[in-house]
Design a protein around this motif. Sequence first.
Motif, short mmCIF file in Angstrom:
data_model
loop_
_atom_site.label_atom_id
_atom_site.label_comp_id
_atom_site.label_asym_id
_atom_site.label_seq_id
_atom_site.Cartn_x
_atom_site.Cartn_y
_atom_site.Cartn_z
N THR A 11 0.84 -1.20 0.00
CA THR A 11 0.00 0.00 0.00
C THR A 11 0.87 1.25 0.00
OG1 THR A 11 -1.73 -1.23 1.19
CG2 THR A 11 -1.92 1.17 1.18
N ASP A 223 -4.55 -3.30 1.15
CA ASP A 223 -4.53 -4.17 -0.03
C ASP A 223 -4.83 -5.63 0.26
OD1 ASP A 223 -1.41 -5.68 -0.43
OD2 ASP A 223 -1.92 -4.47 1.30
N ALA A 243 -4.31 -4.67 -5.05
CA ALA A 243 -5.00 -5.28 -3.91
C ALA A 243 -5.70 -6.58 -4.29
CB ALA A 243 -6.01 -4.30 -3.32
#
Length: 273
Positions: A11, A223, A243
Amino acid sequence: MELLVFDLDGTLLNSRQQITDYTRDTLKLLQQRNIAYTVATGRTLHAARECMRDTHFPLLHVYNNGVVIWNPQSAGYMHHNFLTPDEIESVLEAFATRSPSPFIFTVEPDGSHAVYHAPPQNELCQQYISRFENSDTITTKPLVALHSNAQITNINALGGQAEIAGIYDQLTQQPHLVVYTGGDMYKPNFHWLDIHHSASSKGGAISVLKESLGYERVICFGDSDNDESMFRMADEAYAPANALDEIKALSTQVIGHHDEDGIARFLREYYSL
């Protein structure tokens, strides 16, 4: 008042486990606008420290998937859900006939931190141990030295997919444990496992932050499956393009890839930074 909450791996971090200069500059712009933000990660405090170096995260941090909340001002924990001796025994039984080595993370009676481990079974485990041995914030100890006064935050392991899956399947039957697993995004052909108390979750810990810090809204970014609880409690939730599909399905919007500063680019547009 709203609080931004960032997951780290997959992320805010890129695939080299770095916060890029562009993202770091974006965090500085948020500071200048008095936009509050913090981190909620599955990493331990020690594993997160290096990748967060040279960045400013002044508010409470969530580590170990919500097991602990860390106060960077007092350098202490304000909230925790440690594993009990019975739960530890169940975990060690699951490892007893399998080759992956468990890594047991503790807060010691004097407040220091330690990781207990069996002899490493693969090169990645040895690298993991070496990283801790070179740290001045955590002590490595043999698993046989684990004592009853240690407060255990979480247990993790690294190994082949089939080995890790066997342990995962056994431990998911335990009602007071939460177990996460997945392919290691930094080391192909390895899988990871993380085990902690079922009372812990990112969502639960962020709810504590929201109330204790007095924020009205939460906007989160993540994610993976350990982000699901915070996606469900947040007012807005954003998933990077990399993700998991189930996290994208829960998101307010899917945004840019973590290797393309997706979070930072979204924030600059969202807040006109």
